[in-house]
Design an enzyme around this catalytic site. Sequence first.
Site, short mmCIF file in Angstrom:
data_model
loop_
_atom_site.label_atom_id
_atom_site.label_comp_id
_atom_site.label_asym_id
_atom_site.label_seq_id
_atom_site.Cartn_x
_atom_site.Cartn_y
_atom_site.Cartn_z
N GLU A 1 56.10 126.12 64.70
CA GLU A 1 55.78 126.77 63.42
C GLU A 1 56.26 128.22 63.42
OE1 GLU A 1 55.13 127.08 59.73
OE2 GLU A 1 54.44 125.20 60.62
N PHE B 1 50.62 128.18 59.57
CA PHE B 1 50.27 128.66 60.91
C PHE B 1 48.75 128.82 61.03
CE2 PHE B 1 49.81 131.94 64.23
CZ PHE B 1 50.48 131.30 65.26
N SER C 1 61.35 122.78 59.12
CA SER C 1 60.18 122.00 58.74
C SER C 1 60.15 120.66 59.46
CB SER C 1 60.18 121.78 57.22
OG SER C 1 59.06 121.03 56.83
N GLU D 1 62.67 130.75 58.09
CA GLU D 1 62.40 130.95 56.67
C GLU D 1 62.48 132.43 56.28
OE1 GLU D 1 58.71 129.06 55.72
OE2 GLU D 1 59.61 127.05 55.76
N LYS E 1 65.98 125.63 56.23
CA LYS E 1 64.53 125.55 56.03
C LYS E 1 64.02 124.12 56.26
CE LYS E 1 63.50 129.36 52.94
NZ LYS E 1 62.80 129.70 51.69
#
Length: 124
Positions: free
Chosen positions: A70, A32, A99, A77, A95
Site C-alpha cells: 500500500e 492505508f 492497486s 499514485e 495506478k
Amino acid sequence: MKLKVRGVARFYYATCYSIKGLKAAFKHEPAFQYEVIAFAVLFPLAFWVAQTATQWALLVGSALLVLILELINSAIEAVVDRAGTEFNELAGRAKDLGSAAVMLGLMVTGAVWAGIIIDNQGWL
C-alpha cells in the site's frame, strides 16, 4: 556540491524520513488507515493462531506485506498525480498496477492465514 551524510547520522535521517512517510500515508491515505486497523487486529490474533514461530512469522509477515504494498501504491499514485491532471493511459496503467499489487498482497495474506488455520485445525 552537497555532501552526503554518512554513518549513524545517515541512519538517523533515513529513519526520520521513513517515519514522516508513515505519518503521511496514515494521514492522507484511507486505504492505508484501514489496513493499519486490520494489522492491529491481526497482529495479536497471530499469537493465538500460530503454533510455531514460523507460523507466527508468516502470519505477521503477510499482514505487513499488505502495508508495504500500500505504501508503494500510494507513492506511485502521488508521483502520477504530481505529473499532471490530464488523462494519460500510462498514468492510469501505473495506478491500476499498483492497486493490483495491493490486491494480490491481500490474497496472499488471506491464503496464508487460511492455510495455517486449516492446517492447525487438521481439516485437511
